[in-house]
Design a protein around this motif. Sequence first.
Motif, short mmCIF file in Angstrom:
data_model
loop_
_atom_site.label_atom_id
_atom_site.label_comp_id
_atom_site.label_asym_id
_atom_site.label_seq_id
_atom_site.Cartn_x
_atom_site.Cartn_y
_atom_site.Cartn_z
N ARG A 1 0.82 -1.21 0.00
CA ARG A 1 0.00 0.00 0.00
C ARG A 1 0.85 1.27 0.00
O ARG A 1 0.35 2.37 0.18
CB ARG A 1 -0.95 -0.02 1.19
CG ARG A 1 -2.11 -0.99 0.97
CD ARG A 1 -3.00 -1.16 2.17
NE ARG A 1 -3.61 0.08 2.65
CZ ARG A 1 -4.64 0.69 2.09
NH1 ARG A 1 -5.18 0.20 0.96
NH2 ARG A 1 -5.15 1.79 2.61
N HIS B 1 3.63 2.06 1.92
CA HIS B 1 4.26 2.52 3.16
C HIS B 1 5.64 1.90 3.28
O HIS B 1 5.80 0.68 3.20
CB HIS B 1 3.39 2.14 4.35
CG HIS B 1 1.97 2.60 4.24
ND1 HIS B 1 1.62 3.91 3.99
CD2 HIS B 1 0.80 1.91 4.31
CE1 HIS B 1 0.30 4.01 3.94
NE2 HIS B 1 -0.22 2.81 4.13
N GLU C 1 1.41 5.58 9.18
CA GLU C 1 1.04 6.14 7.87
C GLU C 1 -0.28 5.53 7.39
O GLU C 1 -1.15 6.22 6.85
CB GLU C 1 2.14 5.87 6.85
CG GLU C 1 3.40 6.68 7.05
CD GLU C 1 4.43 6.38 5.98
OE1 GLU C 1 4.14 5.56 5.07
OE2 GLU C 1 5.53 6.95 6.04
N GLU C 2 -0.42 4.22 7.58
CA GLU C 2 -1.66 3.56 7.19
C GLU C 2 -2.85 4.09 8.00
O GLU C 2 -3.94 4.32 7.46
CB GLU C 2 -1.53 2.05 7.38
CG GLU C 2 -2.82 1.25 7.19
CD GLU C 2 -3.40 1.34 5.80
OE1 GLU C 2 -4.63 1.13 5.66
OE2 GLU C 2 -2.65 1.63 4.84
N GLN C 3 -2.64 4.30 9.28
CA GLN C 3 -3.72 4.86 10.11
C GLN C 3 -4.13 6.24 9.60
O GLN C 3 -5.32 6.55 9.52
CB GLN C 3 -3.28 4.92 11.57
CG GLN C 3 -3.21 3.56 12.25
CD GLN C 3 -2.56 3.62 13.61
OE1 GLN C 3 -1.57 4.33 13.81
NE2 GLN C 3 -3.09 2.87 14.57
N ARG C 4 -3.14 7.07 9.27
CA ARG C 4 -3.47 8.40 8.75
C ARG C 4 -4.20 8.29 7.42
O ARG C 4 -5.13 9.07 7.16
CB ARG C 4 -2.20 9.23 8.62
CG ARG C 4 -1.64 9.70 9.97
CD ARG C 4 -0.53 10.71 9.81
NE ARG C 4 0.70 10.12 9.32
CZ ARG C 4 1.65 9.59 10.09
NH1 ARG C 4 1.49 9.58 11.41
NH2 ARG C 4 2.74 9.08 9.57
N ALA C 5 -3.81 7.32 6.59
CA ALA C 5 -4.50 7.12 5.32
C ALA C 5 -5.95 6.70 5.54
O ALA C 5 -6.82 6.98 4.70
CB ALA C 5 -3.77 6.07 4.49
N GLN C 6 -6.21 6.04 6.67
CA GLN C 6 -7.57 5.63 6.99
C GLN C 6 -8.37 6.74 7.67
O GLN C 6 -9.54 6.56 7.99
CB GLN C 6 -7.55 4.40 7.90
CG GLN C 6 -7.04 3.13 7.23
CD GLN C 6 -7.13 1.92 8.15
OE1 GLN C 6 -7.89 1.91 9.11
NE2 GLN C 6 -6.35 0.88 7.84
N GLY C 7 -7.72 7.88 7.93
CA GLY C 7 -8.42 9.01 8.53
C GLY C 7 -8.14 9.26 9.99
O GLY C 7 -8.71 10.19 10.58
N ALA D 1 -3.21 8.12 15.50
CA ALA D 1 -2.32 7.52 14.49
C ALA D 1 -0.97 7.26 15.15
O ALA D 1 0.04 7.88 14.82
CB ALA D 1 -2.17 8.44 13.29
N SER E 1 -8.55 -0.56 12.66
CA SER E 1 -7.59 -0.20 11.62
C SER E 1 -6.98 -1.44 10.97
O SER E 1 -6.77 -1.48 9.75
CB SER E 1 -6.48 0.69 12.18
OG SER E 1 -5.72 0.02 13.17
N GLN F 1 -8.56 -4.37 2.73
CA GLN F 1 -7.92 -3.84 1.53
C GLN F 1 -6.88 -4.80 0.95
O GLN F 1 -6.57 -4.74 -0.24
CB GLN F 1 -7.23 -2.50 1.87
CG GLN F 1 -8.17 -1.39 2.28
CD GLN F 1 -8.90 -0.77 1.11
OE1 GLN F 1 -8.54 -0.97 -0.05
NE2 GLN F 1 -9.95 -0.01 1.40
#
Length: 241
Positions: A26, A28, A48-54, A60, A68, A75
């Motif tokens: 993804r 990262h 980074e993935e958490q931030r991408a999820q909002g 995050a 998460s 995904q």
Amino acid sequence: MVALANVQYGLSNEDIRTVQRALIARGHMIPAGPTGRFEDQTRAAYAEEQRAQGYVGADADGIPGCKSLSELGRQSGFAVDCRSAGSASSGAAGRLSLSQVTYQDPGNRTGQAAMQAYARTACSLTGMDPAYGVPALVTISKRESAYNEARWRVNTTDANAHGPIMPDRHPQNCSRGATQCIPPTFAEYHQAGTATTPYDVVAEMCATINYVRARYKVNQSGSNFAALVQQADPGRPPRGY
């Protein structure tokens, strides 16, 4: 199936490798690649993935939660088992014989921030509320080993320092590791699924939690941890536990 309880800072297993591969796919960065060990690079990638999820701010933090990780799995094509996360365990299922204790030092990190991260993992694995468990364990590690500093990882001078010489070249009964368990205590209260060496900070912190629950009657959440174990209370003088 990836178990949330397996995907925690300081652990090494195939579930972590699966998550690392998903994070890399993804976009990262994990420079070391999918090593199967959850350390700083993986935590940064997961944040980074958490931030991408909002997720924003402290949410995050790079520490997987059920929501998460399940979204990452959705995904990336893997299912997540959240049921074991935060489950209570007395440690009985993980009890070792003294001969099963090993003495290699995995070279875990030192310092307060590292101890906080390892303590969060230990709380997750033993079902203790990190709001209580993390500060208590970090205080113990500060007082017992200066946050896992190498020169304080083995106590060769107190009354416990006796027994046959083990592969780490110290007497068997010496207290070892960040929270300074003696091997018989580490074996008795070992947490299933964690490392068999007391030098592993997560494994030893889990054993410490199981021990204080049994000896001092610390409750499941840990809300009375610092009150019942003086060594865990930064507001009182140090006292061996």
